[in-house]
Every structure is written in C-alpha cells, then in structure tokens.
Design a protein around this motif. Structure first.
Motif, mmCIF file in Angstrom:
data_model
loop_
_atom_site.group_PDB
_atom_site.id
_atom_site.type_symbol
_atom_site.label_atom_id
_atom_site.label_comp_id
_atom_site.label_asym_id
_atom_site.label_seq_id
_atom_site.Cartn_x
_atom_site.Cartn_y
_atom_site.Cartn_z
ATOM 1 N N HIS A 1 0.257 -6.826 -2.306
ATOM 2 C CA HIS A 1 1.481 -7.227 -1.734
ATOM 3 C C HIS A 1 2.346 -6.086 -0.998
ATOM 4 N N LEU A 2 2.460 -4.966 -1.346
ATOM 5 C CA LEU A 2 3.070 -3.916 -0.698
ATOM 6 C C LEU A 2 2.270 -3.424 0.230
ATOM 7 N N ASP A 3 1.001 -3.482 0.263
ATOM 8 C CA ASP A 3 0.199 -3.252 1.727
ATOM 9 C C ASP A 3 0.390 -4.474 2.714
ATOM 10 N N TYR A 4 0.430 -5.677 2.201
ATOM 11 C CA TYR A 4 1.014 -6.740 3.257
ATOM 12 C C TYR A 4 2.185 -6.402 3.582
ATOM 13 N N LEU B 1 5.535 -4.839 8.573
ATOM 14 C CA LEU B 1 6.701 -3.993 8.970
ATOM 15 C C LEU B 1 6.241 -3.011 10.079
ATOM 16 N N SER B 2 5.043 -2.684 10.015
ATOM 17 C CA SER B 2 4.533 -1.508 10.701
ATOM 18 C C SER B 2 4.558 -1.780 12.124
ATOM 19 N N ALA B 3 4.962 -2.967 12.900
ATOM 20 C CA ALA B 3 4.929 -3.150 14.067
ATOM 21 C C ALA B 3 6.270 -2.987 14.917
ATOM 22 N N THR B 4 7.333 -3.639 14.246
ATOM 23 C CA THR B 4 8.610 -3.583 14.668
ATOM 24 C C THR B 4 9.630 -2.903 13.818
ATOM 25 N N GLY B 5 9.504 -2.648 12.416
ATOM 26 C CA GLY B 5 10.258 -2.236 11.611
ATOM 27 C C GLY B 5 11.007 -3.404 10.905
ATOM 28 N N MET C 1 14.893 -9.236 1.571
ATOM 29 C CA MET C 1 13.658 -8.505 1.221
ATOM 30 C C MET C 1 14.190 -6.934 0.804
ATOM 31 N N SER C 2 15.297 -6.675 0.978
ATOM 32 C CA SER C 2 15.621 -5.414 0.925
ATOM 33 C C SER C 2 15.790 -4.983 -0.599
ATOM 34 N N PHE C 3 16.006 -5.976 -1.619
ATOM 35 C CA PHE C 3 16.070 -5.551 -2.786
ATOM 36 C C PHE C 3 14.759 -5.226 -3.505
ATOM 37 N N PRO C 4 13.656 -5.854 -3.221
ATOM 38 C CA PRO C 4 12.433 -5.681 -3.612
ATOM 39 C C PRO C 4 11.712 -4.254 -2.926
ATOM 40 N N LEU C 5 12.098 -3.999 -1.846
ATOM 41 C CA LEU C 5 11.777 -2.812 -1.160
ATOM 42 C C LEU C 5 12.439 -1.653 -1.621
ATOM 43 N N GLU C 6 13.860 -1.758 -2.033
ATOM 44 C CA GLU C 6 14.429 -0.313 -2.743
ATOM 45 C C GLU C 6 13.582 -0.362 -3.829
ATOM 46 N N ALA C 7 13.092 -1.241 -4.688
ATOM 47 C CA ALA C 7 12.656 -0.966 -6.039
ATOM 48 C C ALA C 7 11.127 -0.507 -5.727
ATOM 49 N N ALA C 8 10.513 -0.814 -4.543
ATOM 50 C CA ALA C 8 9.130 -0.286 -4.242
ATOM 51 C C ALA C 8 9.373 1.190 -3.947
ATOM 52 N N ALA C 9 10.154 1.413 -3.016
ATOM 53 C CA ALA C 9 10.356 2.860 -2.788
ATOM 54 C C ALA C 9 10.853 3.509 -3.735
ATOM 55 N N ALA D 1 2.201 6.042 -1.079
ATOM 56 C CA ALA D 1 3.117 6.313 -0.149
ATOM 57 C C ALA D 1 3.111 5.229 1.126
ATOM 58 N N ARG D 2 4.077 4.590 1.543
ATOM 59 C CA ARG D 2 4.067 3.667 2.602
ATOM 60 C C ARG D 2 5.537 3.955 3.376
ATOM 61 N N PRO D 3 4.952 4.390 4.586
ATOM 62 C CA PRO D 3 6.092 4.915 5.378
ATOM 63 C C PRO D 3 6.910 3.784 5.995
ATOM 64 N N ALA D 4 6.339 2.804 6.316
ATOM 65 C CA ALA D 4 7.044 1.724 6.858
ATOM 66 C C ALA D 4 8.208 0.963 5.968
ATOM 67 N N ILE D 5 7.710 0.963 4.929
ATOM 68 C CA ILE D 5 8.951 0.501 3.793
ATOM 69 C C ILE D 5 9.712 1.854 3.685
ATOM 70 N N ALA D 6 9.418 2.916 3.411
ATOM 71 C CA ALA D 6 10.569 3.876 3.199
ATOM 72 C C ALA D 6 11.299 3.870 4.485
ATOM 73 N N ASP D 7 10.869 3.803 5.491
ATOM 74 C CA ASP D 7 11.641 3.974 6.605
ATOM 75 C C ASP D 7 12.857 2.697 6.853
ATOM 76 N N PHE D 8 12.186 1.528 6.339
ATOM 77 C CA PHE D 8 12.957 0.216 6.191
ATOM 78 C C PHE D 8 14.145 0.272 5.233
ATOM 79 N N VAL D 9 13.904 1.018 4.151
ATOM 80 C CA VAL D 9 14.855 1.084 3.215
ATOM 81 C C VAL D 9 16.080 2.045 3.804
#
Length: 224
Positions: free
Chosen positions: A149-152, A157-161, A175-183, A193-201
């Motif tokens: 799921h995190l790869d998905y 997010l990779s295209a536009t953030g 989506m912010s709460f699960p991504l904060e938890a993922a980060a 490491a998933r840079p698009a997720i980290a950048d989003f957070v």
C-alpha cells in the motif's frame, strides 16, 4: 455552528485542519484519552453511541466517520477549491482516496499498532511468545501488505505531490494522518524510505492552516 469533538492525538486533528482551510467558523470541545488504556473517555458516548472521534455536531445534526465528516464539510463550505467538480474523472479519483484513507490503509496501521503492543502488555513470562507472534505476523502478512500500500501511495504522489490534481484537496487532508504515521514508521523502525511521502508530510505540516489547527487543537503526538 460546527462543533468538533476533538480527542487528543487522534484523527480529528485532520478535521480541524480542513475547517481552517475552508475558513469556516467552528468550536472545539476537547477530550483526553485515558492515561492507562489510551482509549477515548466515556463522555464521547453522550455525543454518539460509539464514543469515537472524530465527531462533529452542527445544531442537532451529528456526523461521525472521518470520510463522511469531510464530505459534509466540503459540501457545506467549499467554494470548489478543495474538491473537483462532480461528474469529472478527477472527482472519481478524489472519492477513491476519501474511501481509501479509512477503508484500506488505516486498518493496516491500526493492526500494526495493536500487534506492536502485544509483547509490552503481556505478562513477563509470555513476552517471548508474544514477540514471536508479532514477528511472524509482521513478516508473513502485515509487513508485505503495508509495503504494497505504501508503494502504491508513493507512486501516486510522485507525479504532482498530491492525490488529485496538482494542488491541495480534502483528499490530501484525509490522507495526512496515515502518511504521518507511515513517515514515523520509516524513521523509527527501519521502514523503507519513500521520498514522495516524506515530502508530502513536510509540506502538509508547513501549511498555515495546518499550523493554525495545531495551535487550536493542542499537543499532537501520533501513536506509533
């Protein structure tokens, strides 16, 4: 007047952020978790039978469930900024992420939290067994599912953030709460490491509306 029944360190922080983005007037009623169990207090059951947060009230109307609350508030207050127009392909994607946040990724993160607590909560003699159960579950099922799921999400997010289009939407907020938890997972237990997720957070936390919501909502520490 919208009233947010706000439980500390919970998903209801997103609702405060959304309301700040919408520029809507609202009131906060705070609830603290039980210090031992970390569960919501029984007072929330006076608002809704399940006693869960987030909850909002709007006069006599009570709205529960994060996705339903987001849709209710967007329909009431949004001027077209935070949600694509109905009937468009973008709106279908927007709806997908609204449901995905709570229906797909959140249950996996909750399972991870629960299983990580098993060894800590077990009697001392049972802890080695519980650690084995946790490790086996993570290796065989939960770890691979989280990575899938995190790869998905990372790819999306990779295209536009963002999850829909190239700007912030209510889907991003939900989506912010699960991504904060993922980060947090990526930095605390050796997660990939998933840079698009980290950048989003990082960008989410820099939003002025996010910061205003933090100021109004009080201390916010993810349970991870």
């Amino acid at each position: 007047m919208i009233v947010v029944h706000h439980l500390e360190n919970s998903r209801s922080q997103r609702i405060l952020w959304l309301l700040e983005e919408l520029g809507a007037e609202y009131e906060i009623r705070r609830y603290n978790r039980n210090a031992k169990t970390m569960l919501a207090p029984p007072e929330l059951k006076q608002v809704h039978p399940l006693g869960k947060s987030p909850l909002i009230t709007d006069g006599d109307t009570v709205v529960a469930e994060s996705g339903a609350i987001v849709e209710y508030l967007v329909e009431r207050f949004d001027d077209g900024t935070l949600a694509p127009a109905p009937g468009t392909a973008e709106h279908l994607g927007y709806r997908h992420w609204l449901h995905y946040a709570e229906g797909s990724i959140a249950p996996l993160l909750v399972m991870r939290l629960v299983f990580s607590q098993l060894p800590k909560q077990a009697p001392r003699l049972m802890r080695p067994l519980m650690r084995g159960i946790e490790s086996n579950f993570m290796t065989r099922f939960l770890g691979p599912q989280l990575d899938l799921h995190l790869d998905y999400i990372e790819s999306s997010l990779s295209a536009t953030g963002h999850f829909v289009g190239s700007d912030w939407s209510a889907a991003d907020i939900l989506m912010s709460f699960p991504l904060e938890a993922a980060a947090a997972r990526a930095t605390t237990d050796g997660g990939k490491a998933r840079p698009a997720i980290a950048d989003f957070v990082e960008r989410a936390r820099a939003r002025p509306a996010y910061q205003r919501a933090l100021d109004k909502g009080g201390p916010y520490a993810l349970l991870s």
